[in-house]
Design a protein around this motif. Structure first.
Motif, PDB file in Angstrom:
ATOM      1  N   VAL C 185       0.633  -1.255   0.004  1.00  0.00           N
ATOM      2  CA  VAL C 185       0.088  -0.071  -0.014  1.00  0.00           C
ATOM      3  C   VAL C 185       0.799   1.376   0.081  1.00  0.00           C
ATOM      4  CG1 VAL C 185      -1.702   1.217   1.296  1.00  0.00           C
ATOM      5  CG2 VAL C 185      -1.824  -1.136   0.999  1.00  0.00           C
ATOM      6  N   GLU C 186       0.808   1.919  -1.086  1.00  0.00           N
ATOM      7  CA  GLU C 186       1.673   3.304  -1.008  1.00  0.00           C
ATOM      8  C   GLU C 186       0.825   4.175  -0.164  1.00  0.00           C
ATOM      9  OE1 GLU C 186       4.162   4.864  -3.968  1.00  0.00           O
ATOM     10  OE2 GLU C 186       3.735   2.967  -5.435  1.00  0.00           O
ATOM     11  N   PHE C 187       1.434   5.093   0.294  1.00  0.00           N
ATOM     12  CA  PHE C 187       0.827   6.397   1.107  1.00  0.00           C
ATOM     13  C   PHE C 187       1.561   7.404   1.148  1.00  0.00           C
ATOM     14  CE2 PHE C 187       1.933   6.300   5.674  1.00  0.00           C
ATOM     15  CZ  PHE C 187       2.908   5.203   5.591  1.00  0.00           C
ATOM     16  N   PRO C 188       1.056   8.792   1.196  1.00  0.00           N
ATOM     17  CA  PRO C 188       1.736   9.816   1.137  1.00  0.00           C
ATOM     18  C   PRO C 188       2.882  10.324   1.925  1.00  0.00           C
ATOM     19  CG  PRO C 188      -0.232  10.268   1.147  1.00  0.00           C
ATOM     20  CD  PRO C 188      -0.426   8.884   1.048  1.00  0.00           C
ATOM     21  N   PHE C 189       2.866   9.576   2.985  1.00  0.00           N
ATOM     22  CA  PHE C 189       3.601   9.973   4.271  1.00  0.00           C
ATOM     23  C   PHE C 189       4.799   8.712   4.470  1.00  0.00           C
ATOM     24  CE2 PHE C 189       0.012  12.427   5.109  1.00  0.00           C
ATOM     25  CZ  PHE C 189       0.521  13.680   5.762  1.00  0.00           C
ATOM     26  N   GLN C 190       4.869   7.745   3.590  1.00  0.00           N
ATOM     27  CA  GLN C 190       5.838   6.681   3.742  1.00  0.00           C
ATOM     28  C   GLN C 190       7.378   7.219   4.036  1.00  0.00           C
ATOM     29  OE1 GLN C 190       4.940   4.060   0.490  1.00  0.00           O
ATOM     30  NE2 GLN C 190       6.279   5.057  -0.929  1.00  0.00           N
ATOM     31  N   THR C 191       7.555   8.290   3.610  1.00  0.00           N
ATOM     32  CA  THR C 191       9.159   8.558   3.551  1.00  0.00           C
ATOM     33  C   THR C 191       9.112   9.951   4.468  1.00  0.00           C
ATOM     34  OG1 THR C 191       9.033  10.166   1.806  1.00  0.00           O
ATOM     35  CG2 THR C 191       9.591   7.935   1.504  1.00  0.00           C
ATOM     36  N   GLU C 192       8.161  10.381   5.167  1.00  0.00           N
ATOM     37  CA  GLU C 192       7.983  11.721   6.194  1.00  0.00           C
ATOM     38  C   GLU C 192       8.380  11.357   7.419  1.00  0.00           C
ATOM     39  OE1 GLU C 192       5.292  14.579   6.515  1.00  0.00           O
ATOM     40  OE2 GLU C 192       5.553  15.136   4.150  1.00  0.00           O
ATOM     41  N   CYS C 193       9.100  12.191   7.914  1.00  0.00           N
ATOM     42  CA  CYS C 193       9.617  11.835   9.477  1.00  0.00           C
ATOM     43  C   CYS C 193       8.830  11.748  10.548  1.00  0.00           C
ATOM     44  CB  CYS C 193      10.585  13.304   9.814  1.00  0.00           C
ATOM     45  SG  CYS C 193      11.363  13.002  11.461  1.00  0.00           S
ATOM     46  N   CYS C 194       8.820  10.839  11.541  1.00  0.00           N
ATOM     47  CA  CYS C 194       7.986  10.585  12.378  1.00  0.00           C
ATOM     48  C   CYS C 194       7.949  11.450  13.821  1.00  0.00           C
ATOM     49  CB  CYS C 194       7.971   9.276  13.094  1.00  0.00           C
ATOM     50  SG  CYS C 194       9.597   8.931  13.841  1.00  0.00           S
ATOM     51  N   GLY C 195       9.311  12.454  13.575  1.00  0.00           N
ATOM     52  CA  GLY C 195       9.551  13.306  14.688  1.00  0.00           C
ATOM     53  C   GLY C 195      10.758  13.001  15.340  1.00  0.00           C
ATOM     54  N   SER C 196      11.135  11.758  15.289  1.00  0.00           N
ATOM     55  CA  SER C 196      12.353  11.239  15.774  1.00  0.00           C
ATOM     56  C   SER C 196      12.437  11.382  17.588  1.00  0.00           C
ATOM     57  CB  SER C 196      13.533  11.702  14.844  1.00  0.00           C
ATOM     58  OG  SER C 196      14.701  10.998  15.303  1.00  0.00           O
ATOM     59  N   GLU C 204       4.257  15.587  22.596  1.00  0.00           N
ATOM     60  CA  GLU C 204       2.819  16.193  21.802  1.00  0.00           C
ATOM     61  C   GLU C 204       2.958  16.170  20.203  1.00  0.00           C
ATOM     62  OE1 GLU C 204       4.630  18.243  23.490  1.00  0.00           O
ATOM     63  OE2 GLU C 204       4.944  19.975  22.058  1.00  0.00           O
ATOM     64  N   LEU C 205       4.082  16.543  19.781  1.00  0.00           N
ATOM     65  CA  LEU C 205       4.512  16.744  18.441  1.00  0.00           C
ATOM     66  C   LEU C 205       4.678  15.216  17.747  1.00  0.00           C
ATOM     67  CD1 LEU C 205       7.348  19.190  17.279  1.00  0.00           C
ATOM     68  CD2 LEU C 205       7.347  16.988  16.425  1.00  0.00           C
ATOM     69  N   ILE C 206       4.969  14.307  18.540  1.00  0.00           N
ATOM     70  CA  ILE C 206       4.947  13.049  17.890  1.00  0.00           C
ATOM     71  C   ILE C 206       3.571  12.458  17.963  1.00  0.00           C
ATOM     72  CG2 ILE C 206       5.864  10.624  18.351  1.00  0.00           C
ATOM     73  CD1 ILE C 206       7.923  12.873  17.816  1.00  0.00           C
ATOM     74  N   VAL C 207       2.704  12.844  18.752  1.00  0.00           N
ATOM     75  CA  VAL C 207       1.360  12.235  18.919  1.00  0.00           C
ATOM     76  C   VAL C 207       0.779  12.679  17.594  1.00  0.00           C
ATOM     77  CG1 VAL C 207      -0.766  12.035  19.905  1.00  0.00           C
ATOM     78  CG2 VAL C 207       1.325  12.026  21.295  1.00  0.00           C
ATOM     79  N   GLU C 208       0.852  14.073  17.230  1.00  0.00           N
ATOM     80  CA  GLU C 208       0.443  14.493  16.207  1.00  0.00           C
ATOM     81  C   GLU C 208       1.096  14.063  14.798  1.00  0.00           C
ATOM     82  OE1 GLU C 208      -1.658  16.891  15.140  1.00  0.00           O
ATOM     83  OE2 GLU C 208      -0.789  17.260  13.156  1.00  0.00           O
ATOM     84  N   ARG C 209       2.160  13.662  14.787  1.00  0.00           N
ATOM     85  CA  ARG C 209       2.698  12.931  13.521  1.00  0.00           C
ATOM     86  C   ARG C 209       2.155  11.571  13.343  1.00  0.00           C
ATOM     87  NH1 ARG C 209       4.019  15.679  10.007  1.00  0.00           N
ATOM     88  NH2 ARG C 209       5.439  13.791   8.703  1.00  0.00           N
ATOM     89  N   THR C 210       1.900  10.889  14.609  1.00  0.00           N
ATOM     90  CA  THR C 210       1.610   9.679  14.587  1.00  0.00           C
ATOM     91  C   THR C 210       0.062   9.746  13.764  1.00  0.00           C
ATOM     92  OG1 THR C 210       2.817   8.830  16.536  1.00  0.00           O
ATOM     93  CG2 THR C 210       0.770   7.501  15.892  1.00  0.00           C
ATOM     94  N   HIS C 211      -0.658  10.681  14.412  1.00  0.00           N
ATOM     95  CA  HIS C 211      -1.970  10.853  13.914  1.00  0.00           C
ATOM     96  C   HIS C 211      -2.064  10.816  12.107  1.00  0.00           C
ATOM     97  CE1 HIS C 211      -6.009  13.144  13.477  1.00  0.00           C
ATOM     98  NE2 HIS C 211      -6.376  11.935  13.516  1.00  0.00           N
ATOM     99  N   ARG C 212      -1.171  11.801  11.672  1.00  0.00           N
ATOM    100  CA  ARG C 212      -1.306  12.152  10.328  1.00  0.00           C
ATOM    101  C   ARG C 212      -0.786  10.941   9.648  1.00  0.00           C
ATOM    102  NH1 ARG C 212       1.001  18.256   8.811  1.00  0.00           N
ATOM    103  NH2 ARG C 212       0.166  19.237  10.789  1.00  0.00           N
TER     104      ARG C 212
END
Lengths: 132, 235, 292
Positions: C185-196, C204-212
Motif C-alpha cells: 500500500v503506497e501512501f503519501p507519508f511513507q518517507t516523512e519523518c515521525c518526529g524522531s 505532543e509533536l510525535i502524537v500529532e505526527r502519528t495521527h497524520r
C-alpha cells in the motif's frame, strides 16, 4: 561568541558557515525546504526564513525555535536545488548554544518515571542534539 | 638484590614537582609517601594506604610525556621528574533510590543515571582507571540494559572517581556501576538454595549437638580434630 | 565464515527485541545467519553534522575497528539509525584521511582503522544478495489478502549518498511485501519523518505526527505498517493510546518490523505480534511466536 553587541552579528554567519561547511549565499529562497519540512507547523520561522536570517546576519534567527524543532530528517537536504544542507546549518546553530553549555534539554529535570517510558535510542539522540 | 644496590637505592634522591615547587625525596617511595616527605599532610584524600579504599586518586605527568597519568597515590611509586597533585574528592552526586522498591527492568540504570546516554565511546574513562577496568564497556553494557554485565565488568571498582573526573559526557560511572551491582545482588544473581537450606538447618538446631562437642574441646583436641577433618579432593 | 557480521545496536537488546528475534530467525531460515560481533558499542544514533567534530565519530569508528579486528569487511545492521550513522561515519573518514589519522591517533589503544569496512542494511542484503525470488521460495505461509504499508522514514533513504533506495520513490519494501504475496500500500507519508528524538521533550509533536502518518496509511487501505527503525516503531506504536484519548475516532494500526512480517510468512519466530494483527493474518496466537 558573546551574545550581545554588533560583534556577534558580525561573527554569526561566519561561525555557522565554518561549523556547517555550507555556503549560506548559495540559497536563492525558492522555499523547497519549507515545502517539504514535516515539522513547520511548530516552527516560528520557516526553514527558508532561517537561511534568509543568516544571510542578513539577523540575530533573531538564533532566537527562533526552528533549530530545536528540526529533527535532522534531511527532507530539505535531498530537495534543495542548490545543494545547501540545511540540516547542517541547523546543527551549527544548535552547536553555538551547546558549546557554551546552554543545554536545550535538562537531564537533571527528567524523572525516572519519565525516562522509563522512553527508549534509549530516543534519549541518546536527544542528548546528542540538545545537550552540550 | 645485592647489598651494595640496596645502599645505593637508599641514598638515591629523586626530584618531584608539586604545585610548581620542586622537592628532593628519597627514591623508592610511593607518591603519597613522597608528598608527605615533602611536607604535605593528608587529612582527606588518604585512607587505607593499601590500594583498596579508593580515597587517594592522583594524577601525574612525567617530564617527557604528553599524557596525563592516573593512579592511586598509595600504590604508584614516585619517579624522578614527576609532576604530582592529589585529588581530594570527585564531586559526583549519587541518585537516590530504594533498592527494595525499584523495578529491576532493563532500563533502570538509564532511569537513575540518564547521562549514560551521552557516552561518546571515547574510552577516556578506561584509560583513567587505576584498577584496569574496562569502564567504557560497562557503561555501554548499562546503556543497552545488560545489568549483569555491568555488574561483572565493574566488580573491581574501588570508587576512586577518576573515570568520572575525566568523562567529557559527565557520566557518574562508579555510582551507576554500584547501583548495577546492588540490583544484580538483590534481584538477578541466582539464589544459592543450599545456603538457604543450611541456614534453616542451623536454626532448627540440627548442628547444635556437633557444635556443643566442638565448644567443649580444649586446644589440643581441637588441633587433632582439625587435622583429621574431612577435606574435598583437589581437582 | 558462513554468515553476516551483525551490529545490533542498543535498542535491539531492549525496546526492539522483536526486531532481532525475527531477523535472526528469518536469516537462519534463508541460510545466511546473523552473527553478532564482540564488544560493539552504541553508534551514537545520530550522525554529527558539524565539520570540526571528531569526538562524535569515535563511537562509530570504534565499531568499525572491532569489525576489522573480527576479520570482517562488512557489517550488517537492522536499525535504520545505526545504519545511517555508521554508514555516514565511514564515508566521513574515508573522504578525508587527515580526519581518520586524527581519530586513529586519539584511539591509541586500538588498531588503526583502515577504512575498509562496508556498512549495509539488512534490506540491501535481502535485495542484492539473497534476492526477492529466494525470499518468495522460502515462504510457507502466504500473506495473500493482507495490505501492508511500508514506512521508510528518514534514515534508510536520506541523505542520498547513504540511501539504500531512491529517496523520493523507494520500492525496496514494496518489493519485499510483494515477494510475500501481500499487497503493498503506497501512501503519501511513507518517507516523512515521525518526529524522531523530539519524543523526549516534545511528545505532543510525535502524537500529532502519528495521527497524520497512520491515518493516511489507514485511508490508503493498510492493515499493518512495517518499518525498520526502532524509534519510528516506538513513536508510531506507543503514542497511539495517547492519541486515542484526544481523538476517540482514531483507529489503531499495528506497526511492526519488516522482519516480523517475513517471520510470519516463513513461519519462524516473529517475536511478539500485536493480537489484532494476528487475526488479520488468520494465524493463531503463538503460531508465529515459535520456541525461543
Amino acid at each position: 561568541m558573546a551574545r550581545n553587541g554588533l560583534e556577534i552579528i558580525e561573527g554569526l554567519l561566519e561561525k555557522v558557515e565554518e561549523l556547517s561547511g555550507q555556503n549560506v549565499f548559495a540559497c536563492y529562497q525558492c522555499g523547497m525546504c519549507s515545502a517539504g519540512c514535516p515539522l513547520t507547523d511548530e516552527m516560528d520561522l520557516l526553514p527558508n526564513q532561517v537561511i534568509r536570517g543568516l544571510q542578513l546576519r539577523d540575530w533573531r534567527t538564533m532566537e527562533s525555535n526552528a533549530m530545536w524543532i528540526c529533527a535532522s530528517c534531511f527532507s530539505c537536504q535531498v530537495r534543495c536545488p542548490k545543494g545547501v544542507d540545511l540540516a547542517r546549518l541547523m546543527e551549527a546553530m544548535r552547536q553555538i548554544y551547546l558549546r557554551q553549555q546552554l543545554d536545550h534539554v535538562s537531564i537533571d529535570d527528567m524523572t525516572p518515571e519519565q525516562i522509563s517510558k522512553l527508549p534509549q535510542i530516543a534519549l541518546v539522540a536527544s542528548f546528542r542534539k540538545k545537550t552540550g | 638484590m645485592g647489598k651494595g644496590n640496596m645502599n645505593e637505592q637508599e641514598n638515591a634522591m629523586i626530584r618531584i614537582h608539586v604545585m610548581g615547587k620542586t622537592y628532593q625525596v628519597p627514591a623508592g617511595l610511593t607518591i603519597m609517601d613522597a608528598m608527605e616527605y615533602s611536607g604535605y599532610r593528608f587529612i582527606r584524600g588518604a585512607g587505607c594506604r593499601s590500594g583498596f579504599c579508593g580515597a587517594c586518586s592522583t594524577i601525574y605527568r612525567r617530564e617527557e610525556d604528553y599524557r596525563l597519568q592516573f593512579a592511586l597515590a598509595c600504590q604508584e611509586m614516585a619517579e624522578d621528574g614527576m609532576y604530582l597533585v592529589q585529588l581530594p574528592f570527585t564531586p559526583a552526586p549519587r541518585s537516590k533510590y530504594n533498592l527494595e522498591e525499584i523495578d529491576p527492568s532493563e532500563n533502570v540504570l538509564l532511569q537513575y543515571y540518564p547521562e549514560i546516554a551521552r557516552c561518546v565511546s571515547c574510552n577516556t574513562c578506561t584509560k583513567a582507571c587505576p584498577q584496569d577496568i574496562e569502564v567504557m564497556d560497562y557503561v555501554q553494557a548499562a546503556l543497552r540494559g545488560d545489568i549483569a554485565r555491568t555488574a561483572a565488568l565493574s566488580f573491581d571498582c574501588i570508587q576512586c572517581g577518576l573515570c568520572t573526573m575525566r568523562c567529557p559526557a559527565d557520566i557518574k560511572h562508579y555510582h551507576m556501576a554500584q547501583m548495577a551491582r546492588r540490583i544484580y545482588g538483590r534481584y538477578l544473581s541466582p539464589v544459592p538454595n543450599h545456603l538457604e537450606e543450611r541456614l534453616c538447618e542451623i536454626e532448627e538446631g540440627v548442628y547444635d549437638n556437633e557444635l556443643g562437642k566442638l565448644m567443649a574441646m580444649n586446644k589440643e583436641e581441637l588441633g587433632i580434630a582439625y587435622a583429621a577433618r574431612i577435606r574435598e579432593e583437589a581437582k | 565464515m558462513d554468515g553476516l557480521t551483525y551490529f545490533p545496536g542498543c535498542s535491539l537488546k531492549e525496546e526492539a527485541k522483536e526486531f532481532e528475534i525475527s531477523a535472526m530467525a528469518v536469516m537462519k531460515a534463508l541460510g545466511l545467519p546473523l552473527i553478532e560481533f564482540e564488544r560493539w558499542n552504541c553508534c551514537g544514533t545520530v550522525f554529527s553534522l558539524t565539520e570540526d567534530d571528531l569526538m562524535h565519530q569515535l563511537a562509530t569508528i570504534r565499531n568499525l575497528i572491532r569489525v576489522q579486528e573480527n576479520g570482517s569487511e562488512e557489517i550488517v545492521t537492522l536499525c535504520s539509525m545505526c545504519y545511517n550513522t555508521l554508514k555516514r561515519s565511514s564515508l566521513f573518514v574515508n573522504r578525508d584521511k587527515e580526519r581518520l589519522e586524527k581519530i586513529n591517533a586519539f584511539m591509541d589503544r586500538e588498531q588503526a582503522y583502515e577504512g575498509k569496512v562496508e556498512v549495509r542494511h539488512l534490506l540491501e542484503v535481502l535485495r542484492d544478495r539473497i534476492g526477492w525470488d529466494k525470499v518468495e521460495e522460502a515462504m510457507t505461509h502466504s500473506l495473500e489478502g493482507l495490505s501492508v504499508a511500508p514506512y521508510y522514514g528518514c534514515m534508510l533513504l536520506r541523505p542520498r549518498e547513504v540511501g539504500i533506495d531512491d529517496p523520493d520513490n523507494p520500492t525496496i519494501m514494496q518489493d519485499l511485501i510483494e515477494a510475500l504475496w501481500a499487497t503493498p500500500v503506497e501512501f503519501p507519508f511513507q518517507t516523512e519523518c515521525c518526529g524522531s528524538y523530539q519524543v523526549v521533550d516534545r511528545r505532543e509533536l510525535i502524537v500529532e505526527r502519528t495521527h497524520r502518518i497512520l491515518s493516511s496509511a489507514r485511508r490508503s487501505g493498510a492493515d499493518v505498517v512495517i518499518t525498520s527503525c526502532p524509534l519510528c516503531q516506538y513513536n508510531l506504536q506507543k503514542t497511539q493510546s495517547e492519541l486515542k484519548e484526544t481523538i476517540p475516532t482514531f483507529e489503531e494500526m499495528p506497526v511492526i518490523y519488516f522482519t516480523q512480517l517475513m517471520a510470519v510468512a516463513l513461519e519462524v519466530d516473529s517475536g511478539e505480534l500485536p493480537s489484532p494483527l494476528l487475526a488479520g493474518l488468520a494465524i493463531e496466537e503463538g503460531v508465529g511466536n515459535g520456541e525461543r
